[in-house]
Design a protein around this motif. Structure first.
Motif, mmCIF file in Angstrom:
data_model
loop_
_atom_site.group_PDB
_atom_site.id
_atom_site.type_symbol
_atom_site.label_atom_id
_atom_site.label_comp_id
_atom_site.label_asym_id
_atom_site.label_seq_id
_atom_site.Cartn_x
_atom_site.Cartn_y
_atom_site.Cartn_z
ATOM 1 N N LYS A 1 -11.444 -59.196 33.388
ATOM 2 C CA LYS A 1 -10.568 -58.851 32.269
ATOM 3 C C LYS A 1 -10.175 -57.388 32.347
ATOM 4 N N GLU B 1 -6.704 -61.721 32.355
ATOM 5 C CA GLU B 1 -7.971 -62.396 32.142
ATOM 6 C C GLU B 1 -8.012 -63.666 32.977
ATOM 7 N N CYS C 1 0.894 -53.784 34.505
ATOM 8 C CA CYS C 1 -0.474 -54.293 34.346
ATOM 9 C C CYS C 1 -0.975 -54.854 35.679
ATOM 10 N N THR D 1 -2.156 -51.206 27.878
ATOM 11 C CA THR D 1 -1.258 -50.978 26.749
ATOM 12 C C THR D 1 -0.199 -49.959 27.132
ATOM 13 N N VAL E 1 -7.409 -54.789 30.005
ATOM 14 C CA VAL E 1 -6.425 -54.661 28.931
ATOM 15 C C VAL E 1 -5.582 -53.426 29.201
ATOM 16 N N THR F 1 0.688 -54.721 24.421
ATOM 17 C CA THR F 1 -0.526 -54.924 25.188
ATOM 18 C C THR F 1 -0.389 -56.123 26.113
ATOM 19 N N CYS F 2 -0.791 -55.924 27.359
ATOM 20 C CA CYS F 2 -0.847 -56.994 28.343
ATOM 21 C C CYS F 2 -2.306 -57.131 28.761
ATOM 22 N N THR F 3 -2.800 -58.362 28.769
ATOM 23 C CA THR F 3 -4.192 -58.608 29.121
ATOM 24 C C THR F 3 -4.255 -59.465 30.372
ATOM 25 N N TYR G 1 -1.951 -63.288 33.313
ATOM 26 C CA TYR G 1 -1.435 -62.138 32.561
ATOM 27 C C TYR G 1 -0.862 -62.646 31.244
#
Length: 160
Positions: A141, A154, A53, A145, A143, A150-152, A158
């Motif tokens: 942001k 924002e 990510c 996957t 997202v 799922t890693c976000t 992380y």
């Protein structure tokens, strides 16, 4: 006959009870270690997805910056980015009525981040930009996957 008994007593080896005790001890140790090792494996997978990510965010930010450089001052920039998943697509910026919209190619993100998106995907991407004041675009942001997890990203954090 006594010689046969004497030969049998001189034989070295383990009895059945000794072998069963050793197997029970090994089974208990395995039962204790398997959950601990599973936890380490899950943590390693989680860290791997977070690292992917992070690479995706950096690659996407780089491509947005390249496209942002083509936006004319005085226009406004949308706060959403479209990820184009078509093979061979190129990143671009389009301007309609002074509103600029970024389209970033997933192939270019994959090449730049060195993450293969066969079983993973990039979801929502939101940016903050102000072309009037000359401020740079910044990803707020993203997202990501992979493997059903799922890693976000924002606001610089992380979250898994």
């Amino acid at each position: 006959m006594f010689e046969k008994i004497r030969k049998m007593k001189n034989k070295k080896g383990f009895t059945l009870v000794e072998l069963i005790v050793v197997l029970v001890i090994l089974a208990i140790l395995a039962a204790l270690l398997v959950p601990a090792l599973t936890g380490y494996i899950d943590k390693a997978k989680q860290q791997s997805i977070i690292a992917e990510c992070r690479m995706t965010v950096m690659a996407t930010q780089t491509l947005i910056d390249e496209q942002y450089a083509t936006v004319k001052l005085g226009g406004t920039v949308a706060t959403a980015v479209t990820i184009d998943k078509n093979d061979g697509a190129k990143s671009s910026v389009t301007t309609n009525n002074g509103q600029s919209t970024f389209t970033i190619s997933q192939d270019e993100i994959s090449a730049l981040s060195e993450v293969k998106y066969t079983d993973s995907s990039i979801g929502d991407v939101t940016i903050t930009a102000n072309a009037v004041s000359g401020a740079i675009c910044k990803i707020d942001k993203l997202v990501y996957t992979a493997d059903g997890k799922t890693c976000t990203y924002e606001n610089g954090q992380y979250k898994f």
